[in-house]
Design a protein around this motif. Sequence first.
Motif, PDB file in Angstrom:
ATOM      1  N   PHE A  31      36.316  44.872  49.703  1.00  0.00           N
ATOM      2  CA  PHE A  31      37.143  43.953  48.919  1.00  0.00           C
ATOM      3  C   PHE A  31      37.713  42.865  49.818  1.00  0.00           C
ATOM      4  O   PHE A  31      37.683  41.683  49.463  1.00  0.00           O
ATOM      5  N   LYS A  32      38.227  43.247  50.985  1.00  0.00           N
ATOM      6  CA  LYS A  32      38.795  42.262  51.906  1.00  0.00           C
ATOM      7  C   LYS A  32      37.749  41.242  52.323  1.00  0.00           C
ATOM      8  O   LYS A  32      38.014  40.036  52.363  1.00  0.00           O
ATOM      9  N   LYS A  33      36.540  41.711  52.611  1.00  0.00           N
ATOM     10  CA  LYS A  33      35.450  40.816  53.011  1.00  0.00           C
ATOM     11  C   LYS A  33      35.139  39.813  51.895  1.00  0.00           C
ATOM     12  O   LYS A  33      34.995  38.617  52.142  1.00  0.00           O
ATOM     13  N   GLN A  34      35.045  40.307  50.666  1.00  0.00           N
ATOM     14  CA  GLN A  34      34.770  39.424  49.524  1.00  0.00           C
ATOM     15  C   GLN A  34      35.918  38.456  49.270  1.00  0.00           C
ATOM     16  O   GLN A  34      35.702  37.263  49.010  1.00  0.00           O
ATOM     17  N   PHE A  35      37.143  38.962  49.332  1.00  0.00           N
ATOM     18  CA  PHE A  35      38.325  38.140  49.085  1.00  0.00           C
ATOM     19  C   PHE A  35      38.427  37.017  50.110  1.00  0.00           C
ATOM     20  O   PHE A  35      38.594  35.844  49.764  1.00  0.00           O
ATOM     21  N   ALA A  39      37.924  32.925  49.593  1.00  0.00           N
ATOM     22  CA  ALA A  39      38.969  31.972  49.993  1.00  0.00           C
ATOM     23  C   ALA A  39      38.389  30.917  50.936  1.00  0.00           C
ATOM     24  O   ALA A  39      38.643  29.718  50.763  1.00  0.00           O
ATOM     25  N   VAL A  40      37.605  31.348  51.908  1.00  0.00           N
ATOM     26  CA  VAL A  40      36.992  30.407  52.854  1.00  0.00           C
ATOM     27  C   VAL A  40      36.066  29.445  52.107  1.00  0.00           C
ATOM     28  O   VAL A  40      36.106  28.231  52.331  1.00  0.00           O
ATOM     29  N   MET A  46      44.026  32.826  52.069  1.00  0.00           N
ATOM     30  CA  MET A  46      44.042  34.070  51.297  1.00  0.00           C
ATOM     31  C   MET A  46      45.352  34.189  50.521  1.00  0.00           C
ATOM     32  O   MET A  46      45.373  34.700  49.394  1.00  0.00           O
ATOM     33  N   THR A  47      46.433  33.702  51.091  1.00  0.00           N
ATOM     34  CA  THR A  47      47.730  33.725  50.414  1.00  0.00           C
ATOM     35  C   THR A  47      47.686  32.872  49.151  1.00  0.00           C
ATOM     36  O   THR A  47      48.148  33.297  48.084  1.00  0.00           O
ATOM     37  N   ASP A  48      47.118  31.668  49.264  1.00  0.00           N
ATOM     38  CA  ASP A  48      47.026  30.807  48.087  1.00  0.00           C
ATOM     39  C   ASP A  48      46.118  31.415  47.013  1.00  0.00           C
ATOM     40  O   ASP A  48      46.405  31.318  45.824  1.00  0.00           O
ATOM     41  N   LEU A  49      45.032  32.060  47.443  1.00  0.00           N
ATOM     42  CA  LEU A  49      44.147  32.726  46.485  1.00  0.00           C
ATOM     43  C   LEU A  49      44.887  33.844  45.766  1.00  0.00           C
ATOM     44  O   LEU A  49      44.776  33.986  44.547  1.00  0.00           O
ATOM     45  N   LEU A  50      45.664  34.624  46.494  1.00  0.00           N
ATOM     46  CA  LEU A  50      46.446  35.701  45.875  1.00  0.00           C
ATOM     47  C   LEU A  50      47.461  35.128  44.887  1.00  0.00           C
ATOM     48  O   LEU A  50      47.595  35.617  43.759  1.00  0.00           O
ATOM     49  N   LYS A  51      48.156  34.072  45.285  1.00  0.00           N
ATOM     50  CA  LYS A  51      49.149  33.451  44.396  1.00  0.00           C
ATOM     51  C   LYS A  51      48.488  32.894  43.140  1.00  0.00           C
ATOM     52  O   LYS A  51      49.010  33.058  42.026  1.00  0.00           O
ATOM     53  N   ASP A  52      47.341  32.238  43.297  1.00  0.00           N
ATOM     54  CA  ASP A  52      46.621  31.690  42.138  1.00  0.00           C
ATOM     55  C   ASP A  52      46.164  32.810  41.195  1.00  0.00           C
ATOM     56  O   ASP A  52      46.297  32.706  39.980  1.00  0.00           O
ATOM     57  N   GLY A  53      45.631  33.878  41.785  1.00  0.00           N
ATOM     58  CA  GLY A  53      45.176  35.008  40.979  1.00  0.00           C
ATOM     59  C   GLY A  53      46.323  35.665  40.234  1.00  0.00           C
ATOM     60  O   GLY A  53      46.187  36.050  39.070  1.00  0.00           O
ATOM     61  N   PHE A  54      47.454  35.803  40.903  1.00  0.00           N
ATOM     62  CA  PHE A  54      48.629  36.384  40.255  1.00  0.00           C
ATOM     63  C   PHE A  54      49.083  35.505  39.085  1.00  0.00           C
ATOM     64  O   PHE A  54      49.379  36.003  38.002  1.00  0.00           O
ATOM     65  N   ALA A  55      49.118  34.198  39.307  1.00  0.00           N
ATOM     66  CA  ALA A  55      49.550  33.286  38.244  1.00  0.00           C
ATOM     67  C   ALA A  55      48.620  33.378  37.033  1.00  0.00           C
ATOM     68  O   ALA A  55      49.090  33.421  35.885  1.00  0.00           O
ATOM     69  N   LEU A  56      47.315  33.448  37.275  1.00  0.00           N
ATOM     70  CA  LEU A  56      46.360  33.567  36.164  1.00  0.00           C
ATOM     71  C   LEU A  56      46.521  34.890  35.441  1.00  0.00           C
ATOM     72  O   LEU A  56      46.489  34.942  34.203  1.00  0.00           O
ATOM     73  N   SER A  57      46.680  35.982  36.183  1.00  0.00           N
ATOM     74  CA  SER A  57      46.841  37.291  35.577  1.00  0.00           C
ATOM     75  C   SER A  57      48.126  37.363  34.755  1.00  0.00           C
ATOM     76  O   SER A  57      48.139  37.875  33.641  1.00  0.00           O
ATOM     77  N   LYS A  58      49.195  36.820  35.305  1.00  0.00           N
ATOM     78  CA  LYS A  58      50.480  36.821  34.610  1.00  0.00           C
ATOM     79  C   LYS A  58      50.376  36.030  33.304  1.00  0.00           C
ATOM     80  O   LYS A  58      50.846  36.480  32.248  1.00  0.00           O
TER      81      LYS A  58
END
Length: 63
Positions: A31-35, A39-40, A46-58
Amino acid sequence: MARNQPVGSDDESGQEPEKGVSLNFKVSPEFKKQFKGFAVAEGISMTDLLKDGFALSKKERQK
């Protein structure tokens, strides 16, 4: 997409950017490798990807 500000520089509001805190949790190595690879490929942190994913999920879960 959100962009990271260099530490110690002022953002557009004239305030110091937030330093942030660690968010620690375990994921599989695959999962880390794919994530990280995604992002790259997108040119974001990776932080921005996590924040974007959280916003979409929310947003999706609040329907």
